[in-house]
Design a protein around this motif. Structure first.
Motif, short mmCIF file in Angstrom:
data_model
loop_
_atom_site.label_atom_id
_atom_site.label_comp_id
_atom_site.label_asym_id
_atom_site.label_seq_id
_atom_site.Cartn_x
_atom_site.Cartn_y
_atom_site.Cartn_z
N PRO A 10 -16.02 -2.89 -10.91
CA PRO A 10 -14.62 -2.85 -10.47
C PRO A 10 -14.46 -2.13 -9.14
N VAL A 11 -13.59 -2.69 -8.30
CA VAL A 11 -13.33 -2.12 -6.98
C VAL A 11 -11.95 -1.48 -6.99
N PRO A 12 -11.79 -0.24 -6.50
CA PRO A 12 -10.46 0.36 -6.42
C PRO A 12 -9.50 -0.54 -5.66
N LEU A 13 -8.21 -0.53 -6.09
CA LEU A 13 -7.23 -1.44 -5.51
C LEU A 13 -7.08 -1.24 -4.01
N ALA A 14 -7.08 0.02 -3.56
CA ALA A 14 -6.93 0.27 -2.12
C ALA A 14 -8.05 -0.39 -1.34
N ALA A 15 -9.28 -0.28 -1.86
CA ALA A 15 -10.42 -0.91 -1.19
C ALA A 15 -10.30 -2.42 -1.24
N LEU A 16 -9.79 -2.94 -2.38
CA LEU A 16 -9.63 -4.38 -2.51
C LEU A 16 -8.63 -4.90 -1.48
N ALA A 17 -7.57 -4.11 -1.25
CA ALA A 17 -6.57 -4.52 -0.27
C ALA A 17 -7.20 -4.66 1.11
N VAL A 18 -8.03 -3.69 1.47
CA VAL A 18 -8.69 -3.75 2.77
C VAL A 18 -9.61 -4.95 2.85
N ALA A 19 -10.37 -5.16 1.75
CA ALA A 19 -11.30 -6.28 1.74
C ALA A 19 -10.56 -7.59 1.87
N CYS A 20 -9.44 -7.73 1.11
CA CYS A 20 -8.69 -8.98 1.16
C CYS A 20 -8.06 -9.19 2.52
N SER A 21 -7.67 -8.09 3.15
CA SER A 21 -7.07 -8.21 4.47
C SER A 21 -8.03 -8.86 5.45
N SER A 22 -9.32 -8.51 5.33
CA SER A 22 -10.28 -9.05 6.28
C SER A 22 -10.77 -10.43 5.88
N VAL A 23 -10.84 -10.71 4.57
CA VAL A 23 -11.40 -11.98 4.13
C VAL A 23 -10.34 -13.07 4.07
N PHE A 24 -9.19 -12.76 3.53
CA PHE A 24 -8.17 -13.78 3.31
C PHE A 24 -7.00 -13.68 4.28
N GLY A 25 -6.87 -12.61 5.04
CA GLY A 25 -5.76 -12.46 5.97
C GLY A 25 -4.55 -11.80 5.37
N ALA A 26 -4.49 -11.60 4.07
CA ALA A 26 -3.36 -10.91 3.45
C ALA A 26 -3.51 -9.42 3.61
N GLN A 27 -2.40 -8.73 3.87
CA GLN A 27 -2.41 -7.29 4.03
C GLN A 27 -1.58 -6.67 2.92
N VAL A 28 -2.08 -5.62 2.33
CA VAL A 28 -1.38 -4.90 1.28
C VAL A 28 -0.97 -3.54 1.81
N ASN A 29 0.32 -3.26 1.80
CA ASN A 29 0.79 -1.95 2.23
C ASN A 29 0.24 -0.90 1.26
N PRO A 30 -0.42 0.13 1.77
CA PRO A 30 -1.02 1.12 0.86
C PRO A 30 0.01 1.84 -0.02
#
Length: 503
Positions: A10-30
């Motif tokens: 399992p990956v912490p949500l904050a880290a997942l947000a960063v990862a998704c931002s770079s892979v899929f282009g979606a950004q998650v406000n922390p």
């Protein structure tokens, strides 16, 4: 531990947000991610990839009027939302997520769990996930006057601000706002206040029908108003006061409104003085195509001609949703609606116009003056970062303004909130005199700027903001000057503005 096992950890949500931002282009406000983890669910805005105004199909021959343009815009925006949000809406529904779709901006408001946030971050149709915070607005209320201000003595038949901008001279020419609809987005309205009831569009003189004339964007109750109030309700008083200034008249001793012959409608976008990006967007969407009380059957032909806005989506309080509110404002003006906005009350320093909607080029922004035509010390100044236009656009009476107050009284208030409805009312007088100005917000703005008075209008702080001094007109303190409704009326009937500038 195998490589495969390490990948599945399992990956912490904050880290997942960063990862998704770079892979899929979606950004998650922390802040949103943290709230979802902490509280179980978070109030969120799901921002889709496409936000630009959709291209409009050519209008049929003979249908180039502003209502036809508005209908075409609303249809294009709704079709885009239905098409691009279809998969996302189905996904939310399948997961049992509460959601509210918007079309004026390509956004969905939803209550998301931490798992929802993580899954949405991986969707290619999602651009950003933003929080939807409740944003307290510093609303003026009855109280002491600013230092050096003078309160009008007693009750005047015509409020001093109304007289100052020469509105009665336009009335004498036969135009008091008849045939024009002004809308307000605010804390709500005491619709049956003696100064407001006769001009409410939902009142026919005998019965009230609130369909298409009132919308409540507040979906939870408070001590003053129910959730989804079926009739106009004001849980503060601020909205009632502003409506009194743009259209109020009790036909007796309180002629407090600039355009007492206009009709008014309204939307509550703040809950006891606190709005959210979603409530602001919801009211603007309703303004572009009003609905019945069930939120059904939107009709852009019933949109107001003018919207008066005495609120701010303060960035410092969390209004960081990007361009979604800006697109809603832009679409209102593209729909032919004159959008008037208070500059805010953070003066006297320069560059204090910092909150939406006043920071947008498409908003007509208003500063506040007193009865001696001095700029109020509290009135926010320009320049606005990233905007080349002078802001505020103009100024208007905003100190010791007497207007309606719930339940059936009157109060003196101070603020650019009070100045703004003077300008909304003045715009209604122009449209009443020259109906061709309806649907042409840029033409109305040009008339009000061009005819604003500068003689005797001063900035007592004697400052220079954005390279403009008090002797420069326009300047970033007072704008083009203090509005003069009669001068603008004379310019309008003389044809001193190009009526094609909004096409």
């Amino acid at each position: 531990m195998s490589t495969t096992q390490r990948r599945l950890r399992p990956v912490p949500l904050a880290a997942l947000a960063v990862a998704c931002s770079s892979v899929f282009g979606a950004q998650v406000n922390p802040d949103l991610a943290a709230q979802a983890r902490r509280d179980g669910r978070a109030d969120a805005l799901i921002v889709l990839q496409e936000q630009a105004t959709p291209a409009l199909a050519p209008l049929p021959r003979g249908a180039a009027d502003y209502k036809a343009r508005r209908r075409a815009l609303v249809q294009a925006l709704r079709e885009r939302a239905d098409s691009q949000q279809a998969g996302l809406r189905a996904w939310l529904q399948a997961r049992g997520v509460e959601y509210q779709p918007f079309w004026i901006a390509n956004v969905i408001h939803a209550r998301l769990s931490a798992d929802d946030v993580a899954a949405l971050a991986a969707r290619p149709d999602v651009s950003r996930l933003e929080p939807n915070p409740a944003i307290p607005v510093a609303l003026p209320g009855p109280g002491s006057l600013p230092q050096g201000a003078v309160s009008p003595e007693g009750v005047e038949t015509v409020a001093w601000g109304v007289a100052k901008i020469n509105a009665p001279q336009v009335w004498a020419a036969g135009f008091n706002g008849q045939g024009v609809t002004i809308a307000g987005e605010d804390t709500g309205y005491k619709w049956d206040h003696p100064a407001l009831k006769p001009q409410y569009r939902g009142w026919d003189g005998a019965t009230a029908d609130h369909n298409y004339h009132w919308h409540d964007a507040i979906h939870s109750p408070n001590g003053s108003c129910p959730a989804n109030s079926p009739q106009p309700c004001d849980d503060h008083g601020h909205g009632t006061h502003t409506a009194g200034t743009f259209a109020g008249d009790d036909h007796d001793t309180h002629q407090v409104g600039v355009a007492p012959g206009a009709k008014w409608i309204g939307c509550r976008n703040m809950n006891a003085g606190a709005g959210t990006p979603a409530t602001y967007i919801e009211c603007m969407e309703w303004m572009l195509a009003p609905t019945n009380l069930k939120g059904k059957n939107p009709n852009p032909d019933l949109a107001p001609d003018i919207v008066s806005n005495s609120w701010g989506c303060t960035v410092g309080e969390g209004c960081t949703v990007g361009d979604e509110i800006k697109q809603a404002v832009n679409h209102l003006t593209k729909g032919g609606i004159f959008f008037v906005a208070a500059a805010a009350n953070d003066g006297p320093a320069c560059s204090t116009i910092t909150a939406p909607p006043a920071i947008y080029s498409s908003a007509f922004v208003i500063g506040a003056t007193d009865s001696a035509d001095k700029l109020a010390s509290f009135s926010s100044r320009g320049p606005v970062a990233g905007v080349s236009k002078i802001k505020p656009d103009v100024s208007a009476p905003g100190v010791a303004v007497n207007s309606a107050w719930p339940p059936a009284t009157y109060a003196n208030l101070n603020g650019t909130s009070m100045a703004t409805p003077h300008v909304a009312g003045a715009a209604a007088l122009l449209m009443s005199a020259v109906p061709e100005l309806k649907g042409r917000p840029n033409a109305v703005a040009k008339l009000l700027r061009k005819t604003a008075q500068t003689d005797g209008v001063t900035d007592p702080v004697n400052q220079t903001c954005g390279g403009t001094s008090p002797t420069d007109w326009p300047n970033n303190m007072v704008g083009h000057g203090r509005i003069d409704a009669f001068a603008a009326y004379k310019a309008a009937i003389a044809g001193m503005v190009d009526l094609t500038i909004d096409h």
